[in-house]
Write an enzyme that holds these catalytic residues in place. Structure first.
Site, PDB file in Angstrom:
ATOM      1  N   ASP A  26     -50.413 -68.308 -30.235  1.00  0.00           N
ATOM      2  CA  ASP A  26     -51.537 -68.753 -31.091  1.00  0.00           C
ATOM      3  C   ASP A  26     -52.479 -67.186 -31.626  1.00  0.00           C
ATOM      4  OD1 ASP A  26     -51.366 -71.250 -30.196  1.00  0.00           O
ATOM      5  OD2 ASP A  26     -53.207 -71.417 -29.078  1.00  0.00           O
ATOM      6  N   LYS A 131     -49.080 -77.112 -31.830  1.00  0.00           N
ATOM      7  CA  LYS A 131     -49.678 -77.903 -30.573  1.00  0.00           C
ATOM      8  C   LYS A 131     -51.054 -78.262 -30.842  1.00  0.00           C
ATOM      9  CE  LYS A 131     -50.633 -73.415 -28.207  1.00  0.00           C
ATOM     10  NZ  LYS A 131     -52.061 -73.579 -27.917  1.00  0.00           N
ATOM     11  N   CYS A 164     -54.824 -70.658 -23.509  1.00  0.00           N
ATOM     12  CA  CYS A 164     -53.516 -70.981 -23.840  1.00  0.00           C
ATOM     13  C   CYS A 164     -52.486 -70.301 -23.237  1.00  0.00           C
ATOM     14  CB  CYS A 164     -53.438 -70.981 -25.501  1.00  0.00           C
ATOM     15  SG  CYS A 164     -54.743 -72.276 -25.992  1.00  0.00           S
TER      16      CYS A 164
HETATM   17  C1  C5J Z   1     -56.395 -70.411 -27.045  1.00  0.00           C
HETATM   18  C2  C5J Z   1     -58.615 -71.410 -27.100  1.00  0.00           C
HETATM   19  N1  C5J Z   1     -55.563 -70.155 -28.026  1.00  0.00           N
HETATM   20  N2  C5J Z   1     -58.960 -70.284 -26.108  1.00  0.00           N
HETATM   21  N3  C5J Z   1     -57.404 -71.237 -27.420  1.00  0.00           N
HETATM   22  O1  C5J Z   1     -56.397 -69.827 -26.154  1.00  0.00           O
HETATM   23  O2  C5J Z   1     -59.359 -72.185 -27.383  1.00  0.00           O
END
Ligand code: C5J
Length: 232
Positions: A26, A131, A164
Site C-alpha cells: 500500500d 485488496k 496492513c
Molecule cells: C494500511 C490503513 N495500508 N492504515 N491501511 O495500513 O488503513
C-alpha cells in the site's frame, strides 16, 4: 535449498531468493500524500516518507535478483460494492472512502490517490494486487500467485506497520509462509505503534515472523543477481 542468510531478529533466517517474494504493501498516494485517505483520518502523512528510500533500495535489490515483486493497493470498486458499510462509515462524513478529494475519490480504484507513489512505481511484469481489506490475502488471489511460483518466504515492506503490514504478516504466517518485516521499509503515522508492532512480530522466538531491514536484505542478496532466471 536455502542458500542465503538474512540477518534478522530473533534469529538469522536462511532462505532461497528464488522462493521469496518482496511484498510492498500500500505505498499509495492515498496514504503518503496530503489530501488522501491517511490525511482525512487526521494523520501526519509526512511520517511515512521515512520508508520510501529503504523501500527503493530493497526493491532495487529484489529486481536485480529476479525476485518476485508484489505491490498491493488497498481500495474499492468505483461502485463500492466491495466496501463494507462498517468500514466506510468511519471518519468525517465529508471525507470518507468514496468521497471526492484533491486526488479523486478517496481509496477508490482508478483514482489518482489510489495509485502507487512514483518513487516505487511497479515495473512491467510485477504483480499489482488490489485488496479490499487490510490483509493482502483477504479476498485476493495472492495465495494462488505465491503457490504457482513456489514461494515460501515473504519479505514485507510498506505502510502502515501495525495495520496492513501486520495483518498481512499474520495472515501469511498462518498460511505457513516465513514472513519477514523489513523494519526501515515500513512506517506508521504512530512511531510508537511502528516500534511495538515490530517488537510483537519478533517476540516469543518470532511468534509470527522475523524482523530485518533493507541493509541486511541488500547484503544478503549482494551477489545473487538474477537468481530466479539462472535457476530456471
Ligand atoms: C494500511 C490503513 N495500508 N492504515 N491501511 O495500513 O488503513
Amino acid at each position: 535449498m536455502p542458500d542465503t542468510l538474512l540477518a534478522a531478529e530473533p534469529a538469522p533466517l536462511a532462505f532461497d531468493p528464488a522462493r521469496a517474494a518482496l511484498v510492498i504493501i500500500d505505498m499509495q498516494r492515498d496514504f503518503l500524500e496530503p489530501g488522501g485517505f491517511g490525511e482525512t483520518l487526521g494523520n501526519d502523512v509526512s511520517l511515512l516518507q521515512a520508508a520510501v528510500g529503504p523501500c527503493q533500495r530493497a526493491l532495487a535489490a529484489a529486481r536485480a535478483t529476479g525476485m518476485l515483486v508484489i505491490h498491493t493497493r488497498e481500495g474499492h470498486r468505483p461502485d463500492m460494492a466491495d466496501a463494507p458499510p462498517a468500514k466506510v462509515e468511519r471518519g468525517a462524513p465529508t471525507a470518507r472512502i468514496g468521497c471526492a478529494g484533491p486526488m479523486g475519490r478517496i481509496l477508490i480504484r482508478g483514482e489518482a490517490g489510489h495509485d502507487i507513489i512514483p518513487e516505487l512505481y511497479p515495473a512491467a511484469g510485477e504483480v499489482v494486487l488490489d485488496k479490499p481489506g487490510k490483509g493482502a490475502f483477504y479476498q485476493t488471489d495472492l495465495e494462488l500467485i505465491l503457490k504457482n511460483r513456489g514461494i515460501d518466504t515473504l519479505l514485507v515492506a510498506g505502510v502502515t506497520t501495525e495495520v496492513c503490514v501486520h495483518t498481512t504478516i499474520r495472515e501469511g504466517n498462518d498460511r505457513g509462509y516465513r514472513c519477514v518485516a523489513l523494519a526501515d521499509c515500513c512506517a506508521s503515522y504512530f512511531p510508537d505503534f511502528h516500534r511495538v508492532g515490530l517488537d510483537m512480530i519478533k517476540a516469543q522466538g518470532g511468534i509470527f515472523g522475523w524482523v530485518s531491514d533493507s541493509a541486511a536484505l541488500v547484503a544478503a542478496l549482494g551477489n545473487k543477481t538474477a537468481a530466479r532466471s539462472s535457476a530456471a
